[in-house]
Design an enzyme around this catalytic site. Structure first.
Site, PDB file in Angstrom:
ATOM      1  N   ARG A   1       0.869  -1.188   0.000  1.00  0.00           N
ATOM      2  CA  ARG A   1       0.000   0.000   0.000  1.00  0.00           C
ATOM      3  C   ARG A   1       0.897   1.226   0.000  1.00  0.00           C
ATOM      4  O   ARG A   1       1.348   1.681   1.046  1.00  0.00           O
ATOM      5  CB  ARG A   1      -0.938  -0.009   1.211  1.00  0.00           C
ATOM      6  CG  ARG A   1      -1.981  -1.118   1.142  1.00  0.00           C
ATOM      7  CD  ARG A   1      -3.008  -1.022   2.250  1.00  0.00           C
ATOM      8  NE  ARG A   1      -3.968  -2.107   2.149  1.00  0.00           N
ATOM      9  CZ  ARG A   1      -3.850  -3.290   2.752  1.00  0.00           C
ATOM     10  NH1 ARG A   1      -2.795  -3.516   3.516  1.00  0.00           N
ATOM     11  NH2 ARG A   1      -4.755  -4.220   2.593  1.00  0.00           N
TER      12      ARG A   1
ATOM     13  N   HIS B   1       7.728   4.483   2.095  1.00  0.00           N
ATOM     14  CA  HIS B   1       9.000   4.997   1.618  1.00  0.00           C
ATOM     15  C   HIS B   1       9.441   4.440   0.272  1.00  0.00           C
ATOM     16  O   HIS B   1      10.362   4.955  -0.334  1.00  0.00           O
ATOM     17  CB  HIS B   1      10.095   4.702   2.649  1.00  0.00           C
ATOM     18  CG  HIS B   1       9.819   5.324   3.980  1.00  0.00           C
ATOM     19  ND1 HIS B   1       9.480   6.647   4.114  1.00  0.00           N
ATOM     20  CD2 HIS B   1       9.813   4.808   5.230  1.00  0.00           C
ATOM     21  CE1 HIS B   1       9.284   6.926   5.398  1.00  0.00           C
ATOM     22  NE2 HIS B   1       9.482   5.825   6.098  1.00  0.00           N
TER      23      HIS B   1
END
Length: 777
Positions: A310, A355
């Protein structure tokens, strides 16, 4: 005795992590969310500074009890739920429950996050914990409060004005609007006729095709030739002018580069899995979750195969890029490796919920290396992710393009285009698909690109034929799952983690159906959209929805306070809901026609199975008929002649349900016998699985054609495409099926997914559905 308790969301992830953390840790799963707002009015106290009333989710009580019990014996707590807002909120809810149970005392509480389930990533996370993020928790609380306030205030209004059981959501309603507006565009579309003039040519023994671009010095636009008479006139003039040959006016050669697509985000993964694998968004995310949480690769090795799925980020970790480059060099050659790593930048200003992009946790772990340990869906999705990740760090593809202009007399020009792949680069591994691509689009896929024979200016080529071709403009296509996800992302409706649930809600509420993998609004969906668009346009407006998402992102960054955002929304929203209590019911259209039973007015109404015509005197008068029945038609069911119910000997009658007409027993509900109105066509192809019956052509409840064994439900073998009585030359499966696509045309393909056999098919397609004619044709 274990000293530390670490809590994750799923048992699969807990099992994987237990192997990495050793005996000092107890790893338990929360099984997803542990608390939610109480499911009734007043859960969000709008008059009390937006206080939130939460309760334990009953189905997860035993898991929470296990966590409470384990915490009593542990020295510290590590909260390791998913690294996004929702995961942060789950950790916070667990923390609040443990505080209420008075088991934390002064024990240290750590929030750890990781984006891949590997030993290195988990150990690094344990060594670098942080505190719970108040900003992320507030952003998620604000999102939940907004969804609650919209749902618990708009949905009851829909129950009163349309019918019970409906719902309206903050993000599902704009998504429904997208689908309905596209359908309205299609219905209003009027097709326009146009013609192209093609020429079949040959030189040096090679055939090729060119298209007329200029006639008598005038450039041919799309609608320059708009009827058959004009096309025939031009055809005759060109044949006279050309005299069987064309002269080459110019040969233009160019070299172009095609760059690879960036690595997957949640959105692009859902789109590509839909295009390439036929997966729904839910199926994609469910399978990706399994790959992320960890798979048993044998010999006690359990490892997460992909990074967190996600995300809307497209960047990759430096260590991952280094390994990817090593794999490219070893497997595909140093000439396919760029001098420097390719760096991708996010287009979305709010891309920050993770990230990294979605990638394999180890590039060296190829699909072939893991295929024996994965289920078919898992392997196909992992292979898609692995290939995309490899390709994104490879050199661009280099193509030679050739454009040849040829004269057919004075002022008449035909143009031929061709291209060849000089260096495939990343295309040797992976190419991104595109939704709804026109068949004549210049950016053709590598397998569709044409190679022209060598030609020089001044030479002549043989003209074999001139062919006027009739065309009609087509309406915009309905949304597929891939194109709907793309549209939701472009408008800023929802976030990557919500796309699958938005689509699921629209289908489960029967606001839309899937027709040939395209979304079509139902009558109920149209009425709900019409009501919301007319009376709550501000809240289904695409820009408003996107701005609200921006506000939530600002809260997560600490740039805005969450309660003032809720207050601003609620003041206007509650006033509008109150105003609309008195509006007329949608979905009811009064008619001039009188009821043939009692003489009162008839009305067109929305029922559970779509529109019907009924008497306004109901319940005193129960007259009803279908919308397409003749005026004055009786509402008595039509009796099937010369047949009786095989179960109870009552009359059989033709009925209409939500999926169309069918034959049922007149003694219903005492007898529930039913059967299709039309007998399924027999294909004559023996079922390859049970070999005891033939395959029948059937229709699903949504109207989609499929082919299944006549022994169903004893044998459940079925295929979507027409079966062909011919064994697969590659794997030996007893049948093939015939598949038609825009890109590759008609092919014989093996129904066994793992086989992958496909070759062109030139015969007639048996049992094919008649082609659909565009509106206005």
């Amino acid at each position: 005795m274990p000293k530390h308790l670490i809590v994750v969301e799923s048992p699969a992830k807990a099992k994987t992590m237990s192997k990495y953390l050793g005996k000092d840790f107890t790893c338990l799963a929360s099984y997803g969310h542990v608390r939610d707002l109480i499911p009734k009015q007043g859960a969000v106290e709008t008059e009390n500074d937006f206080g939130m009333k939460y309760q334990l989710i009953e189905k997860n009580k035993k898991h929470v009890d296990a966590i409470v019990k384990a915490m009593k014996k542990a020295d510290s707590l590590y909260l390791a739920t998913d690294p996004d807002r929702e995961g942060e909120a789950i950790s916070w809810h667990l923390h609040e429950i443990l505080k209420q149970e008075d088991v934390l005392d002064d024990k240290p509480v750590h929030r750890v996050e990781f984006h891949e389930i590997t030993k290195t990533a988990i150990q690094h996370a344990i060594e670098s914990p942080r505190q719970l993020s108040g900003n992320l928790i507030n952003a998620q609380q604000a999102r939940r409060a907004l969804d609650y306030l919209v749902g618990f205030n708009l949905s009851p209004l829909l129950w009163k004005k349309v019918r019970r059981g409906l719902s309206a959501g903050r993000v599902q309603s704009p998504a429904l609007r997208l689908i309905v507006e596209r359908e309205e565009e299609i219905e209003k579309f009027i097709a326009r006729e146009y013609w192209t003039i093609e020429s079949d040519l040959n030189t040096k023994g090679k055939d090729f095709v060119a298209r007329l671009t200029h006639f008598n010095g005038e450039k041919i636009e799309q609608f320059t030739v708009d009827n058959g008479a004009r096309a025939a006139e031009i055809d005759a003039a060109l044949k006279t002018a050309a005299q069987g040959k064309l002269e080459v006016l110019s040969v233009e050669k160019k070299q172009r580069r095609r760059n690879p697509a960036p690595p997957f985000t949640t959105s692009t993964l859902q789109q590509e899995a839909s295009r390439k694998l036929g997966f729904s968004a839910q199926r994609t995310m469910r399978t990706a979750q399994q790959l992320y949480e960890g798979m048993d690769l044998g010999h006690g090795e359990v490892v997460g195969l992909i990074s967190y799925m996600r995300t809307d980020a497209v960047n990759l970790a430096n260590e991952a890029v280094a390994e990817i480059r090593e794999v490219i060099k070893d497997r595909f050659g140093a000439d396919n490796l760029p001098d420097e790593p390719i760096v991708y930048k996010n287009k979305s200003k709010n891309a920050q919920e993770a990230h990294e992009a979605i990638r394999p946790t180890s590039a060296a772990r190829t699909p072939d290396a893991v295929k024996d340990h994965l289920k078919p869906d898992q392997l196909r999705l992992y292979e898609l992710i692995w290939k995309r990740t490899m390709a994104c760090q490879m050199v661009p593809a280099v193509l030679d393009t050739v454009t040849v202009d040829m004269a057919a007399g004075e002022g008449n020009v035909f143009r031929a285009n061709g291209s060849t792949v000089v260096k495939p680069g990343f295309m040797a591994v992976y190419q991104e698909d595109i939704d709804d691509k026109p068949a004549d689009a210049p950016e053709a896929a590598a397998e569709d690109e044409k190679l022209l024979p060598p030609m020089e200016k001044g030479e002549t080529v043989e003209l074999k034929a001139i062919r006027p071709e009739q065309h009609f403009t087509e309406p915009p296509p309905r949304f597929s799952e891939a194109s709907l996800v793309k549209a939701l992302e472009s408008y800023g409706i929802g976030r990557p983690s919500t796309y699958a649930s938005i689509i699921y809600t629209l289908e489960s509420r029967e606001y839309v159906t899937l027709d040939n993998r395209r979304f079509k609004p139902t009558d109920v969906g149209r009425v709900v959209n019409k009501f919301l668009s007319e009376h709550f346009f501000h809240y289904v407006d695409y820009d408003f929805t996107a701005r609200m998402e921006d506000d939530l992102d600002a809260i997560s960054r600490g740039e805005k306070e969450w309660k003032p955002v809720l207050q601003e929304f609620w003041v206007d929203f509650k006033n509008q809901v109150k105003e609309k209590e008195s509006v007329d019911r949608p979905g009811v259209e009064m008619m001039e026609e009188a009821c043939p039973k009692c003489g009162k007015k008839l009305a067109k109404r929305l029922g559970r199975n779509g529109y019907f015509i009924g008497c306004t005197g109901y319940p005193d008068c129960n007259y009803t008929r279908n919308v397409d029945d003749a005026v004055g038609a009786s509402n008595e069911p039509e009796i099937v002649p010369d047949r009786k119910c095989p179960k109870c000997e009552s009359n059989l009658v033709i009925k209409r349900g939500r999926y169309g007409r069918f034959i049922g027993c007149s003694n219903y509900p005492n007898c529930k016998h039913m059967e299709p109105l039309e007998k399924p066509a027999d294909t004559g192809v023996e079922c390859p699985e049970c070999k005891q019956a033939t395959m029948l052509k059937r229709k699903s409840r949504y109207g989609k054609v499929f082919y299944s064994c006549a022994r169903y439900p004893d044998c459940k073998y079925a295929v979507w495409n027409p079966p062909l009585k011919e064994p697969c030359p590659q794997c030996g499966w007893p049948i093939l099926s015939i598949k038609t696509t825009k890109r590759r045309g008609v092919e014989k393909v093996c129904p066994v997914k793992e086989c992958g056999f496909a070759e062109p098919y030139e015969g007639e397609v048996p049992f094919a559905e008649p082609p659909k004619v565009a509106a206005g044709v």
